[in-house]
Structures are given as C-alpha cells and as structure tokens.
Enzyme design. Structure first.
Site, PDB file in Angstrom:
ATOM      1  N   MET A  15      22.503  15.711  -6.490  1.00  0.00           N
ATOM      2  CA  MET A  15      22.269  14.279  -6.707  1.00  0.00           C
ATOM      3  C   MET A  15      22.363  14.038  -8.210  1.00  0.00           C
ATOM      4  O   MET A  15      21.377  13.719  -8.881  1.00  0.00           O
ATOM      5  CB  MET A  15      20.889  13.895  -6.149  1.00  0.00           C
TER       6      MET A  15
ATOM      7  N   MET B 132      22.332  10.907   4.714  1.00  0.00           N
ATOM      8  CA  MET B 132      20.961  10.757   4.218  1.00  0.00           C
ATOM      9  C   MET B 132      20.205   9.793   5.133  1.00  0.00           C
ATOM     10  O   MET B 132      20.702   8.715   5.451  1.00  0.00           O
ATOM     11  CB  MET B 132      20.952  10.196   2.795  1.00  0.00           C
TER      12      MET B 132
ATOM     13  N   HIS C 257      22.476  20.554  -2.695  1.00  0.00           N
ATOM     14  CA  HIS C 257      22.686  19.109  -2.573  1.00  0.00           C
ATOM     15  C   HIS C 257      22.612  18.511  -3.975  1.00  0.00           C
ATOM     16  O   HIS C 257      21.525  18.366  -4.542  1.00  0.00           O
ATOM     17  CB  HIS C 257      21.585  18.557  -1.645  1.00  0.00           C
TER      18      HIS C 257
ATOM     19  N   ASP D 233      17.696  20.860  -3.680  1.00  0.00           N
ATOM     20  CA  ASP D 233      17.963  19.506  -4.167  1.00  0.00           C
ATOM     21  C   ASP D 233      18.042  19.493  -5.689  1.00  0.00           C
ATOM     22  O   ASP D 233      17.069  19.812  -6.372  1.00  0.00           O
ATOM     23  CB  ASP D 233      16.851  18.563  -3.695  1.00  0.00           C
TER      24      ASP D 233
ATOM     25  N   ASP E  64      19.218  14.512   6.432  1.00  0.00           N
ATOM     26  CA  ASP E  64      18.283  14.886   5.363  1.00  0.00           C
ATOM     27  C   ASP E  64      17.404  13.683   5.029  1.00  0.00           C
ATOM     28  O   ASP E  64      17.911  12.638   4.599  1.00  0.00           O
ATOM     29  CB  ASP E  64      19.104  15.317   4.131  1.00  0.00           C
TER      30      ASP E  64
ATOM     31  N   HIS F 203      17.876  24.656   1.669  1.00  0.00           N
ATOM     32  CA  HIS F 203      18.410  23.419   1.093  1.00  0.00           C
ATOM     33  C   HIS F 203      17.804  23.238  -0.301  1.00  0.00           C
ATOM     34  O   HIS F 203      16.578  23.250  -0.477  1.00  0.00           O
ATOM     35  CB  HIS F 203      18.041  22.247   2.002  1.00  0.00           C
TER      36      HIS F 203
ATOM     37  N   MET G 144      18.572  17.150  -8.927  1.00  0.00           N
ATOM     38  CA  MET G 144      18.502  15.740  -9.351  1.00  0.00           C
ATOM     39  C   MET G 144      18.495  15.657 -10.869  1.00  0.00           C
ATOM     40  O   MET G 144      17.858  16.477 -11.537  1.00  0.00           O
ATOM     41  CB  MET G 144      17.219  15.101  -8.807  1.00  0.00           C
TER      42      MET G 144
ATOM     43  N   SER H  51      13.945  22.274   2.926  1.00  0.00           N
ATOM     44  CA  SER H  51      14.208  21.763   1.590  1.00  0.00           C
ATOM     45  C   SER H  51      13.129  22.276   0.643  1.00  0.00           C
ATOM     46  O   SER H  51      11.956  21.924   0.756  1.00  0.00           O
ATOM     47  CB  SER H  51      14.208  20.239   1.591  1.00  0.00           C
TER      48      SER H  51
HETATM   49  C1  DX5 Z   1      15.597  13.742  -0.818  1.00  0.00           C
HETATM   50  C2  DX5 Z   1      16.097  15.144  -0.619  1.00  0.00           C
HETATM   51  C3  DX5 Z   1      15.590  15.816   0.589  1.00  0.00           C
HETATM   52  C4  DX5 Z   1      14.068  15.937   0.647  1.00  0.00           C
HETATM   53  C5  DX5 Z   1      13.683  15.832   2.094  1.00  0.00           C
HETATM   54  O1  DX5 Z   1      16.342  13.129  -1.794  1.00  0.00           O
HETATM   55  O2  DX5 Z   1      17.510  15.125  -0.508  1.00  0.00           O
HETATM   56  O3  DX5 Z   1      16.210  17.070   0.804  1.00  0.00           O
HETATM   57  O4  DX5 Z   1      13.588  17.134   0.126  1.00  0.00           O
HETATM   58  O5  DX5 Z   1      12.308  15.863   2.200  1.00  0.00           O
HETATM   59  P1  DX5 Z   1      11.537  15.402   3.512  1.00  0.00           P
HETATM   60  O6  DX5 Z   1      12.037  16.271   4.650  1.00  0.00           O
HETATM   61  O7  DX5 Z   1      10.111  15.617   3.185  1.00  0.00           O
HETATM   62  O8  DX5 Z   1      11.888  13.958   3.745  1.00  0.00           O
HETATM   63 ZN    ZN Z   2      18.539  17.024   0.068  1.00  0.00          ZN
END
Ligand code: DX5
Ligand code: ZN
Length: 216
Positions: A70, A139, A68, A37, A177, A35, A39, A10
């Site tokens: 969000m 998640m 991903h 993210d 994740d 990956h 947001m 990620s």
């Molecule tokens: C959290 C993200 C993850 C995050 C995971 O909302 O979706 O992808 O980066 O990070 P770690 O592996 O550090 O928990």
């Molecule tokens: Zn994620």
C-alpha cells in the site's frame, strides 16, 4: 480451482515484539500464507514496515510471504521486496501510472504478481490487468488499518472476478482482505474467494488453531 481454500494471517495484528513466535504459532495452527501489509503514510494513512523487517519475517517463516504493497510508486521498491523474500507482491491499481510495467517487473524478478482494488475502485479500472496476474485482491475495508468492519457490498466484485477466472484462468487466486472473520468468511467463499486474509480474527482470538479452523 474451486477447491483452493487458503488462510493468510495478516501480521499487522500480531505482537511485533514476538514476531518469530507469532509466525511459528500461526504456521503450527495451519496458516497457508503470511500476509504482510506494507504502508507508506502516503497511499494510505498509516505506516508499517519495510524491507529489513520483511527479511526478518522471511528468516522466521516456512510458508509463502504474501506481500500487500500500500505504497505510492511501488516500482521503486519492488526489487528490494522480492530480494528479501516476498513470494507474492500485490500492488494497488491507483498506486502507479505504470501498472503493467510494475506487474511485469514483479514476475521478471521471480515473484508472483497480484493486483488489488480498494472499495472505491471500479472493476473497469482493473479488468485489463487480470490476465497479467496470479492473484486479484478485493479489499473489503478501506486499506490502512486492521480491525475495521467488513463491507459486504464488495462481494459483487468477487463474483465478477470469479466469473472471469472461470472463463480465463481457473488457477487465479481471488483474495479478500479486511474484516474477514468466521461470520463474514462464508459470503466471501460463496462469492468465489479462495484466499482469506485475517488479522484480528486470528491474532486477537486467543486460540489461533481454532480461529484458522473456523475460517477454513
Ligand atoms: C488493511 C490490511 C489488512 C488488515 C486486515 O489495510 O490490508 O491486511 O491487516 O485486518 P483485519 O482482518 O483485522 O480486518
Ligand atoms: Zn492487507
């Protein structure tokens, strides 16, 4: 397929000032997917990156981008995220009133759709979409931030999705994740997960190759 075993670093935990170097480093260290993210500060309480940065990530990478989302009303941005090179686009079931339409749009635009559950989300809310996706993301932390603690109680959902996939779609990717590291990856694998997202466990490890190897 039980022999799938993929690691998706990620990028949320990487050094964004050296994005291209970080991408190359995890690719050389054996990463399977990147990956990414996204947001929006509404669906989750954090802000990250948008399409222009994803376009830059695409230029700097050779492996698939596992995006991903969000964000609220993802359908508004799906076309843009696919255009800049997202190979997979995963949405949260609570993020839109028209989950079916959003998943269909992802596929029509040429990317692979995924559906995801927050820790609070029940299987009843997502089950009807399993047949429309290539990937189900469970998640294992509340979405929003890297570096949180793994929630083992989510493994029940992983087992359920695995059982569903054995009956209906053996090629389904079952991804976990949040808080995944060399200590927690084993229970995920046993429960049936086959794609392992890891942020801190890789980027804060000091040795990407070793970190990815120990996850595998
Ligand atoms: C959290 C993200 C993850 C995050 C995971 O909302 O979706 O992808 O980066 O990070 P770690 O592996 O550090 O928990
Ligand atoms: Zn994620």
């Amino acid at each position: 397929v039980s022999d799938i075993n993929l690691v998706a670093p990620s990028l949320l935990s990487c050094d964004f000032a050296h994005l291209a170097e970080e991408i190359k480093a995890v690719e050389d260290a054996g990463a399977d997917w990147l990956h990414v993210d996204i947001m929006d500060g509404h669906f989750v309480d954090n802000l990250t990156i948008g399409p222009p940065v994803v376009a830059s990530i695409k230029k700097a990478s050779k492996i698939p981008l596992d995006v991903h989302l969000m964000i609220e009303n993802p359908e508004k941005y799906i076309a843009e995220f696919v255009k800049v090179g997202s190979d997979r686009v995963t949405i949260h079931v609570e993020s839109t009133k028209d989950v079916r339409g959003a998943l269909k749009k992802i596929r029509e635009l040429g990317a692979k759709p995924g559906i995801t559950l927050r820790p609070k989300t029940s299987l009843d809310e997502v089950q009807e979409f399993f047949s429309l996706v290539d990937l189900v993301l469970i998640m294992t932390v509340n979405p929003g931030f890297g570096g949180q603690s793994f929630m083992p109680e989510q493994m029940e959902k992983v087992r359920h999705v695995k059982a569903w996939s054995q009956k209906n779609n053996s090629k389904l990717f079952i991804e976990v994740d949040g808080g995944v590291n060399s200590k927690t990856v084993g229970v995920c694998r046993e429960a049936g997960a086959n794609v392992f997202v890891a942020g801190n466990a890789i980027f804060k490890s000091g040795n990407y190759q070793q970190a990815i190897k120990s996850l595998k």
